[in-house]
Design a protein around this motif. Structure first.
Motif, PDB file in Angstrom:
ATOM      1  N   ASP A  72      16.883 -40.072   2.985  1.00 46.27           N
ATOM      2  CA  ASP A  72      17.882 -40.419   4.005  1.00 46.27           C
ATOM      3  C   ASP A  72      19.301 -40.135   3.514  1.00 46.27           C
ATOM      4  OD1 ASP A  72      15.899 -43.301   4.742  1.00 46.27           O
ATOM      5  OD2 ASP A  72      16.033 -41.463   5.931  1.00 46.27           O
ATOM      6  N   THR A  73      19.430 -39.760   2.261  1.00 48.97           N
ATOM      7  CA  THR A  73      20.749 -39.448   1.715  1.00 48.97           C
ATOM      8  C   THR A  73      21.359 -38.273   2.456  1.00 48.97           C
ATOM      9  OG1 THR A  73      20.219 -40.274  -0.492  1.00 48.97           O
ATOM     10  CG2 THR A  73      21.989 -38.657  -0.327  1.00 48.97           C
ATOM     11  N   ALA A  74      22.557 -38.482   2.988  1.00 44.44           N
ATOM     12  CA  ALA A  74      23.226 -37.454   3.784  1.00 44.44           C
ATOM     13  C   ALA A  74      24.601 -37.950   4.201  1.00 44.44           C
ATOM     14  CB  ALA A  74      22.409 -37.132   5.042  1.00 44.44           C
ATOM     15  N   VAL A  75      25.392 -37.045   4.731  1.00 40.42           N
ATOM     16  CA  VAL A  75      26.601 -37.437   5.447  1.00 40.42           C
ATOM     17  C   VAL A  75      26.201 -37.681   6.895  1.00 40.42           C
ATOM     18  CG1 VAL A  75      28.907 -36.778   6.167  1.00 40.42           C
ATOM     19  CG2 VAL A  75      28.076 -36.103   3.909  1.00 40.42           C
ATOM     20  N   TYR A  76      26.524 -38.847   7.385  1.00 39.85           N
ATOM     21  CA  TYR A  76      26.189 -39.233   8.753  1.00 39.85           C
ATOM     22  C   TYR A  76      27.413 -39.069   9.641  1.00 39.85           C
ATOM     23  CZ  TYR A  76      21.675 -40.989   7.274  1.00 39.85           C
ATOM     24  OH  TYR A  76      20.385 -41.078   6.797  1.00 39.85           O
ATOM     25  N   TYR A  77      27.222 -38.350  10.749  1.00 43.00           N
ATOM     26  CA  TYR A  77      28.310 -38.036  11.668  1.00 43.00           C
ATOM     27  C   TYR A  77      28.077 -38.717  13.008  1.00 43.00           C
ATOM     28  CZ  TYR A  77      29.435 -34.225   8.444  1.00 43.00           C
ATOM     29  OH  TYR A  77      29.772 -33.492   7.337  1.00 43.00           O
ATOM     30  N   CYS A  78      29.106 -39.339  13.498  1.00 41.34           N
ATOM     31  CA  CYS A  78      29.078 -39.897  14.839  1.00 41.34           C
ATOM     32  C   CYS A  78      29.366 -38.779  15.851  1.00 41.34           C
ATOM     33  CB  CYS A  78      30.146 -40.984  14.945  1.00 41.34           C
ATOM     34  SG  CYS A  78      30.271 -41.780  16.548  1.00 41.34           S
ATOM     35  N   ASN A  79      28.679 -38.825  16.967  1.00 40.01           N
ATOM     36  CA  ASN A  79      28.856 -37.819  18.023  1.00 40.01           C
ATOM     37  C   ASN A  79      28.932 -38.524  19.363  1.00 40.01           C
ATOM     38  OD1 ASN A  79      27.209 -36.090  20.220  1.00 40.01           O
ATOM     39  ND2 ASN A  79      28.364 -34.708  18.896  1.00 40.01           N
ATOM     40  N   ALA A  80      29.831 -38.072  20.208  1.00 41.55           N
ATOM     41  CA  ALA A  80      29.944 -38.685  21.528  1.00 41.55           C
ATOM     42  C   ALA A  80      30.313 -37.641  22.576  1.00 41.55           C
ATOM     43  CB  ALA A  80      30.996 -39.794  21.515  1.00 41.55           C
ATOM     44  N   ARG A  81      29.771 -37.823  23.754  1.00 40.38           N
ATOM     45  CA  ARG A  81      30.146 -37.011  24.922  1.00 40.38           C
ATOM     46  C   ARG A  81      30.809 -37.943  25.913  1.00 40.38           C
ATOM     47  NH1 ARG A  81      25.412 -35.228  22.896  1.00 40.38           N
ATOM     48  NH2 ARG A  81      25.201 -32.999  22.455  1.00 40.38           N
ATOM     49  N   ILE A  82      32.042 -37.606  26.275  1.00 39.81           N
ATOM     50  CA  ILE A  82      32.898 -38.563  26.959  1.00 39.81           C
ATOM     51  C   ILE A  82      33.519 -37.937  28.194  1.00 39.81           C
ATOM     52  CG2 ILE A  82      35.095 -39.823  26.725  1.00 39.81           C
ATOM     53  CD1 ILE A  82      34.304 -40.289  23.784  1.00 39.81           C
ATOM     54  N   ALA A 135      30.987 -33.394  30.278  1.00 34.33           N
ATOM     55  CA  ALA A 135      31.522 -34.364  29.322  1.00 34.33           C
ATOM     56  C   ALA A 135      32.040 -33.625  28.091  1.00 34.33           C
ATOM     57  CB  ALA A 135      30.438 -35.356  28.935  1.00 34.33           C
ATOM     58  N   LEU A 136      33.132 -34.119  27.525  1.00 31.17           N
ATOM     59  CA  LEU A 136      33.738 -33.515  26.340  1.00 31.17           C
ATOM     60  C   LEU A 136      33.060 -34.071  25.091  1.00 31.17           C
ATOM     61  CD1 LEU A 136      37.490 -33.740  27.405  1.00 31.17           C
ATOM     62  CD2 LEU A 136      35.885 -31.855  27.742  1.00 31.17           C
ATOM     63  N   GLU A 137      32.802 -33.190  24.126  1.00 31.62           N
ATOM     64  CA  GLU A 137      32.082 -33.600  22.928  1.00 31.62           C
ATOM     65  C   GLU A 137      33.048 -33.808  21.767  1.00 31.62           C
ATOM     66  OE1 GLU A 137      29.267 -30.782  21.335  1.00 31.62           O
ATOM     67  OE2 GLU A 137      28.001 -32.412  20.585  1.00 31.62           O
ATOM     68  N   TYR A 138      32.846 -34.900  21.051  1.00 31.26           N
ATOM     69  CA  TYR A 138      33.678 -35.226  19.904  1.00 31.26           C
ATOM     70  C   TYR A 138      32.797 -35.582  18.707  1.00 31.26           C
ATOM     71  CZ  TYR A 138      37.430 -35.559  23.315  1.00 31.26           C
ATOM     72  OH  TYR A 138      38.335 -35.281  24.305  1.00 31.26           O
ATOM     73  N   TRP A 139      33.366 -35.346  17.510  1.00 35.41           N
ATOM     74  CA  TRP A 139      32.676 -35.655  16.261  1.00 35.41           C
ATOM     75  C   TRP A 139      33.572 -36.523  15.380  1.00 35.41           C
ATOM     76  CZ3 TRP A 139      27.721 -34.169  15.085  1.00 35.41           C
ATOM     77  CH2 TRP A 139      27.151 -33.178  15.887  1.00 35.41           C
ATOM     78  N   GLY A 140      32.943 -37.431  14.649  1.00 38.04           N
ATOM     79  CA  GLY A 140      33.653 -38.139  13.606  1.00 38.04           C
ATOM     80  C   GLY A 140      33.697 -37.278  12.353  1.00 38.04           C
ATOM     81  N   GLU A 141      34.409 -37.766  11.346  1.00 39.31           N
ATOM     82  CA  GLU A 141      34.555 -37.007  10.107  1.00 39.31           C
ATOM     83  C   GLU A 141      33.385 -37.189   9.157  1.00 39.31           C
ATOM     84  OE1 GLU A 141      39.424 -36.687   9.909  1.00 39.31           O
ATOM     85  OE2 GLU A 141      38.330 -37.764   8.338  1.00 39.31           O
ATOM     86  N   GLY A 142      32.546 -38.157   9.417  1.00 41.99           N
ATOM     87  CA  GLY A 142      31.366 -38.364   8.599  1.00 41.99           C
ATOM     88  C   GLY A 142      31.531 -39.466   7.577  1.00 41.99           C
ATOM     89  N   THR A 143      30.414 -40.119   7.276  1.00 47.35           N
ATOM     90  CA  THR A 143      30.392 -41.148   6.236  1.00 47.35           C
ATOM     91  C   THR A 143      29.153 -40.915   5.378  1.00 47.35           C
ATOM     92  OG1 THR A 143      30.496 -43.536   5.812  1.00 47.35           O
ATOM     93  CG2 THR A 143      29.167 -42.838   7.705  1.00 47.35           C
ATOM     94  N   LEU A 144      29.329 -40.977   4.069  1.00 45.84           N
ATOM     95  CA  LEU A 144      28.253 -40.645   3.144  1.00 45.84           C
ATOM     96  C   LEU A 144      27.345 -41.841   2.902  1.00 45.84           C
ATOM     97  CD1 LEU A 144      26.933 -38.670   1.114  1.00 45.84           C
ATOM     98  CD2 LEU A 144      28.570 -39.515  -0.597  1.00 45.84           C
ATOM     99  N   VAL A 145      26.061 -41.594   3.039  1.00 46.83           N
ATOM    100  CA  VAL A 145      25.033 -42.580   2.705  1.00 46.83           C
ATOM    101  C   VAL A 145      24.217 -42.016   1.546  1.00 46.83           C
ATOM    102  CG1 VAL A 145      22.959 -43.762   3.487  1.00 46.83           C
ATOM    103  CG2 VAL A 145      24.926 -43.543   5.027  1.00 46.83           C
TER     104      VAL A 145
END
Length: 123
Positions: A89-99, A109-119
């Motif tokens: 499960d080790t990875a950079v996790y990115y949030c994604n949203a369509r708004i 809907a417009l798509e956006y990404w977060g910068e990521g958080t490392l797990v």
């Protein structure tokens, strides 16, 4: 414009738990879909969990039964509760949203990404 800010990543031992959060802010009328992707070193980004506006969440098979995604619509925040974590499960996790940015928006809907958080899952 919309910003997605993630938090909650870190180092955890195998079998442990973490909860990721992603808060959306900015021009938001309605969130169409919101969820999480991840990218491990040397691998392509993959969908982990995505919750639709209808409330249905789809998970990648490898996390079913271990991860739970949820949305707090009042806070425009999505969470990913991760349990029984494995080294894979080790990875950079990115949030994604369509708004949809405002009422009456006629386009997709417009798509956006977060910068990521490392797990990192390691003993």
């Amino acid at each position: 414009q919309v910003q997605l800010v993630e938090s909650g990543g870190g180092l955890v031992q195998p079998g442990g738990s973490l909860r990721l959060s992603c808060a959306a802010s900015g021009s938001i009328f309605r969130i169409s879909d919101m969820g999480w992707y991840r990218q491990a070193p040397g691998q392509e980004r993959e969908l982990v969990a995505m919750t639709t506006s209808g409330g249905r969440t789809n998970y990648v098979d490898s996390v079913k039964g271990r991860f739970t995604a949820s949305i707090d619509n009042a806070k425009n925040t999505v969470y990913l509760q991760m349990s029984s974590l494995k080294p894979e499960d080790t990875a950079v996790y990115y949030c994604n949203a369509r708004i949809l940015p405002w009422a009456g928006w006629a386009g997709a809907a417009l798509e956006y990404w977060g910068e990521g958080t490392l797990v990192t899952v390691s003993s």
